[in-house]
Design a protein around this motif. Structure first.
Motif, PDB file in Angstrom:
ATOM      1  N   ILE A  71       0.843  -1.204   0.000  1.00  0.00           N
ATOM      2  CA  ILE A  71       0.000   0.000   0.000  1.00  0.00           C
ATOM      3  C   ILE A  71       0.875   1.249   0.000  1.00  0.00           C
ATOM      4  N   TYR A  72       1.836   1.309   0.919  1.00  0.00           N
ATOM      5  CA  TYR A  72       2.672   2.504   1.052  1.00  0.00           C
ATOM      6  C   TYR A  72       3.620   2.674  -0.130  1.00  0.00           C
ATOM      7  N   SER A  73       3.886   1.587  -0.859  1.00  0.00           N
ATOM      8  CA  SER A  73       4.718   1.661  -2.070  1.00  0.00           C
ATOM      9  C   SER A  73       3.890   1.992  -3.307  1.00  0.00           C
ATOM     10  N   GLY A  74       2.565   2.003  -3.175  1.00  0.00           N
ATOM     11  CA  GLY A  74       1.699   2.355  -4.290  1.00  0.00           C
ATOM     12  C   GLY A  74       1.284   1.199  -5.173  1.00  0.00           C
ATOM     13  N   PHE A  75       1.528  -0.037  -4.737  1.00  0.00           N
ATOM     14  CA  PHE A  75       1.155  -1.194  -5.540  1.00  0.00           C
ATOM     15  C   PHE A  75      -0.297  -1.621  -5.334  1.00  0.00           C
ATOM     16  N   LEU A  76      -0.886  -1.230  -4.200  1.00  0.00           N
ATOM     17  CA  LEU A  76      -2.283  -1.538  -3.906  1.00  0.00           C
ATOM     18  C   LEU A  76      -3.015  -0.250  -3.560  1.00  0.00           C
ATOM     19  N   GLU A  77      -4.188  -0.063  -4.143  1.00  0.00           N
ATOM     20  CA  GLU A  77      -5.031   1.080  -3.803  1.00  0.00           C
ATOM     21  C   GLU A  77      -5.964   0.671  -2.670  1.00  0.00           C
ATOM     22  N   VAL A  78      -6.285   1.624  -1.814  1.00  0.00           N
ATOM     23  CA  VAL A  78      -7.103   1.314  -0.650  1.00  0.00           C
ATOM     24  C   VAL A  78      -8.344   2.198  -0.583  1.00  0.00           C
ATOM     25  N   VAL A  79      -9.285   1.753   0.228  1.00  0.00           N
ATOM     26  CA  VAL A  79     -10.448   2.549   0.601  1.00  0.00           C
ATOM     27  C   VAL A  79     -10.283   2.779   2.097  1.00  0.00           C
ATOM     28  N   LYS A  80     -10.241   4.043   2.485  1.00  0.00           N
ATOM     29  CA  LYS A  80     -10.072   4.359   3.897  1.00  0.00           C
ATOM     30  C   LYS A  80     -11.418   4.810   4.462  1.00  0.00           C
ATOM     31  N   ILE A  81     -11.864   4.111   5.482  1.00  0.00           N
ATOM     32  CA  ILE A  81     -13.113   4.444   6.164  1.00  0.00           C
ATOM     33  C   ILE A  81     -12.734   4.758   7.606  1.00  0.00           C
ATOM     34  N   GLY A  82     -12.839   6.036   7.963  1.00  0.00           N
ATOM     35  CA  GLY A  82     -12.341   6.469   9.263  1.00  0.00           C
ATOM     36  C   GLY A  82     -10.834   6.295   9.277  1.00  0.00           C
ATOM     37  N   ASN A  83     -10.319   5.564  10.244  1.00  0.00           N
ATOM     38  CA  ASN A  83      -8.885   5.297  10.274  1.00  0.00           C
ATOM     39  C   ASN A  83      -8.563   3.861   9.864  1.00  0.00           C
ATOM     40  N   LYS A  84      -9.543   3.155   9.339  1.00  0.00           N
ATOM     41  CA  LYS A  84      -9.359   1.759   8.905  1.00  0.00           C
ATOM     42  C   LYS A  84      -9.075   1.689   7.414  1.00  0.00           C
ATOM     43  N   ILE A  85      -8.146   0.820   7.055  1.00  0.00           N
ATOM     44  CA  ILE A  85      -7.761   0.621   5.657  1.00  0.00           C
ATOM     45  C   ILE A  85      -8.441  -0.646   5.140  1.00  0.00           C
ATOM     46  N   HIS A  86      -9.063  -0.542   3.977  1.00  0.00           N
ATOM     47  CA  HIS A  86      -9.708  -1.682   3.324  1.00  0.00           C
ATOM     48  C   HIS A  86      -9.222  -1.752   1.881  1.00  0.00           C
ATOM     49  N   ILE A  87      -9.232  -2.945   1.340  1.00  0.00           N
ATOM     50  CA  ILE A  87      -8.879  -3.159  -0.064  1.00  0.00           C
ATOM     51  C   ILE A  87     -10.098  -3.763  -0.741  1.00  0.00           C
TER      52      ILE A  87
ATOM     53  N   GLU B 174      -9.627  -4.671  -6.553  1.00  0.00           N
ATOM     54  CA  GLU B 174      -8.214  -4.307  -6.462  1.00  0.00           C
ATOM     55  C   GLU B 174      -7.369  -5.511  -6.059  1.00  0.00           C
ATOM     56  N   LEU B 175      -7.861  -6.302  -5.139  1.00  0.00           N
ATOM     57  CA  LEU B 175      -7.138  -7.500  -4.713  1.00  0.00           C
ATOM     58  C   LEU B 175      -6.982  -8.483  -5.869  1.00  0.00           C
ATOM     59  N   ILE B 176      -8.043  -8.691  -6.617  1.00  0.00           N
ATOM     60  CA  ILE B 176      -7.980  -9.593  -7.772  1.00  0.00           C
ATOM     61  C   ILE B 176      -7.026  -9.038  -8.824  1.00  0.00           C
ATOM     62  N   ARG B 177      -7.071  -7.719  -9.075  1.00  0.00           N
ATOM     63  CA  ARG B 177      -6.155  -7.102 -10.041  1.00  0.00           C
ATOM     64  C   ARG B 177      -4.709  -7.355  -9.638  1.00  0.00           C
ATOM     65  N   TYR B 178      -4.393  -7.124  -8.380  1.00  0.00           N
ATOM     66  CA  TYR B 178      -3.026  -7.317  -7.909  1.00  0.00           C
ATOM     67  C   TYR B 178      -2.597  -8.784  -8.047  1.00  0.00           C
ATOM     68  N   LEU B 179      -3.462  -9.699  -7.654  1.00  0.00           N
ATOM     69  CA  LEU B 179      -3.122 -11.117  -7.734  1.00  0.00           C
ATOM     70  C   LEU B 179      -2.908 -11.561  -9.180  1.00  0.00           C
ATOM     71  N   LYS B 180      -3.757 -11.101 -10.087  1.00  0.00           N
ATOM     72  CA  LYS B 180      -3.604 -11.471 -11.495  1.00  0.00           C
ATOM     73  C   LYS B 180      -2.300 -10.931 -12.078  1.00  0.00           C
ATOM     74  N   GLU B 181      -1.963  -9.678 -11.739  1.00  0.00           N
ATOM     75  CA  GLU B 181      -0.742  -9.075 -12.261  1.00  0.00           C
ATOM     76  C   GLU B 181       0.516  -9.718 -11.694  1.00  0.00           C
ATOM     77  N   ASN B 182       0.396 -10.391 -10.557  1.00  0.00           N
ATOM     78  CA  ASN B 182       1.569 -10.952  -9.901  1.00  0.00           C
ATOM     79  C   ASN B 182       1.535 -12.468  -9.801  1.00  0.00           C
ATOM     80  N   THR B 183       0.782 -13.101 -10.674  1.00  0.00           N
ATOM     81  CA  THR B 183       0.748 -14.559 -10.746  1.00  0.00           C
ATOM     82  C   THR B 183       1.557 -14.991 -11.972  1.00  0.00           C
TER      83      THR B 183
END
Length: 71
Positions: free
Chosen positions: A35-51, A55-64
């Motif tokens: 996340i902090y390197s910019g490889f995953l985009e997040v949805v922030k709700i309050g102070n909680k981070i969600h993916i 986005e999770l499927i996109r990341y997994l497909k690109e890195n399989t």
């Protein structure tokens, strides 16, 4: 290798980092680094981070990769 992540992941819209780790996909510490390197985009709700599932499927497909291409 053609993995159908739609079938493997629960059909939720958002996942917390703990839920992703509990699924055995990515450990929380690694997810934070991505996340902090910019490889995953997040949805922030309050102070909680969600993916998002998308986005999770996109990341997994690109890195399989086939095992023969790793070494």
């Amino acid at each position: 290798m053609n993995v159908n992540y739609d079938l493997l992941l629960p059909s939720k819209i958002l996942f917390s980092l703990k839920e992703i780790e509990d699924l055995g996909v990515i450990k929380t510490d690694m997810a934070k680094k991505l996340i902090y390197s910019g490889f995953l985009e997040v949805v922030k709700i309050g102070n909680k981070i969600h993916i998002s599932r998308e986005e999770l499927i996109r990341y997994l497909k690109e890195n399989t990769y086939p095992a023969k291409n790793i070494a």
